[in-house]
Write an enzyme that holds these catalytic residues in place. Structure first.
Site, PDB file in Angstrom:
ATOM      1  N   PHE A 198       0.796  -1.248   0.071  1.00 13.39           N
ATOM      2  CA  PHE A 198      -0.101   0.134   0.097  1.00 13.39           C
ATOM      3  C   PHE A 198       0.897   1.454   0.003  1.00 13.39           C
ATOM      4  O   PHE A 198       1.789   1.390   0.759  1.00 13.39           O
ATOM      5  CB  PHE A 198      -1.055  -0.075   1.231  1.00 13.39           C
ATOM      6  CG  PHE A 198      -1.566   1.214   1.545  1.00 13.39           C
ATOM      7  CD1 PHE A 198      -2.896   1.558   0.819  1.00 13.39           C
ATOM      8  CD2 PHE A 198      -1.226   2.242   2.602  1.00 13.39           C
ATOM      9  CE1 PHE A 198      -3.396   2.744   0.926  1.00 13.39           C
ATOM     10  CE2 PHE A 198      -1.789   3.303   2.813  1.00 13.39           C
ATOM     11  CZ  PHE A 198      -2.816   3.629   1.861  1.00 13.39           C
ATOM     12  N   SER A 205       2.497  -7.139   2.050  1.00 12.46           N
ATOM     13  CA  SER A 205       1.406  -6.549   2.596  1.00 12.46           C
ATOM     14  C   SER A 205      -0.039  -6.530   1.633  1.00 12.46           C
ATOM     15  O   SER A 205      -0.505  -7.527   1.247  1.00 12.46           O
ATOM     16  CB  SER A 205       2.117  -5.012   2.984  1.00 12.46           C
ATOM     17  OG  SER A 205       1.148  -4.373   3.839  1.00 12.46           O
ATOM     18  N   MET A 206      -0.250  -5.297   1.196  1.00 12.68           N
ATOM     19  CA  MET A 206      -1.648  -5.199   0.207  1.00 12.68           C
ATOM     20  C   MET A 206      -1.014  -6.010  -1.125  1.00 12.68           C
ATOM     21  O   MET A 206      -1.921  -6.565  -1.703  1.00 12.68           O
ATOM     22  CB  MET A 206      -1.927  -4.057  -0.266  1.00 12.68           C
ATOM     23  CG  MET A 206      -3.043  -3.571  -1.013  1.00 12.68           C
ATOM     24  SD  MET A 206      -3.008  -2.020  -1.762  1.00 12.68           S
ATOM     25  CE  MET A 206      -1.693  -2.124  -2.936  1.00 12.68           C
ATOM     26  N   ASP A 210       6.236  -7.786  13.765  1.00 15.67           N
ATOM     27  CA  ASP A 210       5.300  -6.960  12.929  1.00 15.67           C
ATOM     28  C   ASP A 210       4.302  -6.179  13.827  1.00 15.67           C
ATOM     29  O   ASP A 210       3.425  -6.999  14.279  1.00 15.67           O
ATOM     30  CB  ASP A 210       4.632  -8.041  11.841  1.00 15.67           C
ATOM     31  CG  ASP A 210       4.038  -7.072  10.679  1.00 15.67           C
ATOM     32  OD1 ASP A 210       3.516  -6.022  11.090  1.00 15.67           O
ATOM     33  OD2 ASP A 210       3.769  -7.764   9.568  1.00 15.67           O
ATOM     34  N   HIS A 213       7.179  -5.126  10.037  1.00 13.91           N
ATOM     35  CA  HIS A 213       6.367  -5.346   8.959  1.00 13.91           C
ATOM     36  C   HIS A 213       7.082  -4.989   7.634  1.00 13.91           C
ATOM     37  O   HIS A 213       6.752  -5.460   6.564  1.00 13.91           O
ATOM     38  CB  HIS A 213       5.055  -4.179   8.879  1.00 13.91           C
ATOM     39  CG  HIS A 213       4.091  -4.372   7.954  1.00 13.91           C
ATOM     40  ND1 HIS A 213       3.430  -5.699   7.676  1.00 13.91           N
ATOM     41  CD2 HIS A 213       3.876  -3.692   6.756  1.00 13.91           C
ATOM     42  CE1 HIS A 213       2.518  -5.279   6.701  1.00 13.91           C
ATOM     43  NE2 HIS A 213       2.777  -4.218   6.033  1.00 13.91           N
TER      44      HIS A 213
END
EC number: 3.1.1.23
Length: 388
Positions: free
Chosen positions: A131, A199-200, A329, A357
């Site tokens: 993201f 992630s995204m 994370d 993360h």
């Protein structure tokens, strides 16, 4: 006699010693001029010496000025336009690592991507960023990947050089369809490829593998979003509080000041980087024009339609899968790795100590090594180029 007084005689002696390759006539003229110069009165010699000293001074001033211009430009850029330096930084590393930027269109939609190498007997690798990031976030990992691999890093829908349209479907399903259009336009699925997402991007990659199983030969999910946990971590609880209070402008992943940028970096990283204020300002300057889009995208991917798409489709993933997650994370809890491992039959989990993360940024060498080793084990490729 001081140094300036001895300069003229030394220069004359040097001229006498020079061997010219010009014609004899030119050589004789030079010798006559030299003798004439020596026979001049002391006053004339002094005048000539003064002029030559001035020429030498001017030469050094010009040389110093030539060097000073880029130095001053660099300092001015750092102080006044730090965002420009950040763009130059990415350009430099793409060039250094041999990554080339290209554009490809699907109807009226443009995709921007970078690549290195050509398709070969080994699977091509498609990398999906997270993201509000862009294709260049993978450069730190690319640095440690063998150069004989075919790598493709694409800007996700609406990010960087890829088309941003108010009519575009930014849901996870919508992004999966866009990535599939890119894959088909590039003919990347002529032979099954290895798909990586973080992630995204990991959310999109996992759902892509479920929707288009014939395209993908193997999968790597780096701390992916899209999973449903039994309990919410502190970050998710904070997001829910913001949504309930309608304080959507305060999303921690969408900073608008250097202080908020620093907080976001601390949230996403276990390692505490001391980032200069000017760099923080540059990072913010680069993002601020896009923050309204990021807010729209964020609300879309956390909506009921998209929030748990990976969780709802993970049992459909049949290809060998690698999960990489930072144990510390704070954004997406590491327990998500176990959730995936229980649902995906052929799954390998790698948990990284002292890592948050931002796995790709914090542990690029380790991430690259895990990817190469996984590919070697799954596809029986030779692993002569193992990483240190």
């Amino acid at each position: 006699m001081n140094q300036s007084e001895s300069f003229m005689p030394r220069l004359l002696r040097s001229i006498e010693r020079v061997s010219f390759s010009a014609p004899a006539e030119a050589s004789n003229v030079a010798k006559e001029s030299l003798c004439s110069l020596k026979s001049k009165s002391p006053a004339v010699s002094a005048t000539l010496k003064a002029r030559m000293d001035l020429d030498v001074v001017n030469m050094f001033v010009i040389a110093g000025g030539t060097l000073a211009i880029p130095i001053l430009a660099f300092v001015a850029s750092f102080l006044l336009w730090p965002s420009a330096l950040i763009r130059i930084y990415y350009w430099y590393w793409r060039r250094t690592l041999g990554m080339q930027v290209r554009y490809v269109r699907h109807e009226d939609y443009q995709f921007c991507y970078s690549f290195r190498g050509r398709p070969g007997h080994r699977p091509s690798i498609l990398m999906l960023h997270g993201f509000s990031a862009h294709k260049d976030m993978w450069l730190s990992v690319v640095k440690f990947l063998p150069k004989n691999l075919h790598l493709v890093c694409v800007d996700m829908p609406g990010h960087e050089g890829t088309t941003r349209s108010s009519l575009d479907d930014l849901s996870i399903d919508g992004q999966v369809k866009r990535v599939h259009q890119f894959v088909e336009r590039l003919k990347l699925n002529k032979k099954p490829f290895h798909l990586i997402g973080t992630s995204m991007g990991g959310h999109v990659a996992g759902v892509y593998a479920a929707y288009y199983p014939s395209d993908v030969c193997s999968l790597c999910l780096v701390c992916p979003a899209g999973l449903q946990y039994s309990t919410d971590n502190q970050f998710v609880q904070r997001l829910k509080e913001l949504q309930d209070s309608a304080a959507i402008q305060k999303i921690p992943l969408i900073p608008s000041t250097p202080e908020e940028m620093s907080e976001m970096l601390q949230l996403c990283s276990y390692v505490r980087f001391k980032v200069p204020q000017q760099i923080l300002q540059g990072l913010v300057d680069v993002r601020i024009p896009h923050n309204s889009f990021y807010r729209k995208l964020f609300l879309e991917i956390v909506s009921e339609k998209s929030r748990y798409s990976l969780h709802q489709n993970m049992d459909k993933i049949k290809v060998p899968t690698q999960i990489i997650w930072g144990k510390q994370d704070q954004v997406l809890d590491v327990s998500g790795a176990e959730i995936l491992a229980k649902s995906i039959a052929n799954c390998q989990v790698e948990l990284l100590e002292n890592c948050g993360h931002s796995v790709v940024m914090e542990r690029p060498r380790k991430t690259a090594k895990l990817i190469v080793d996984f590919l070697a084990s799954v596809h029986n490729t030779d692993n002569d180029k193992k990483l240190n």
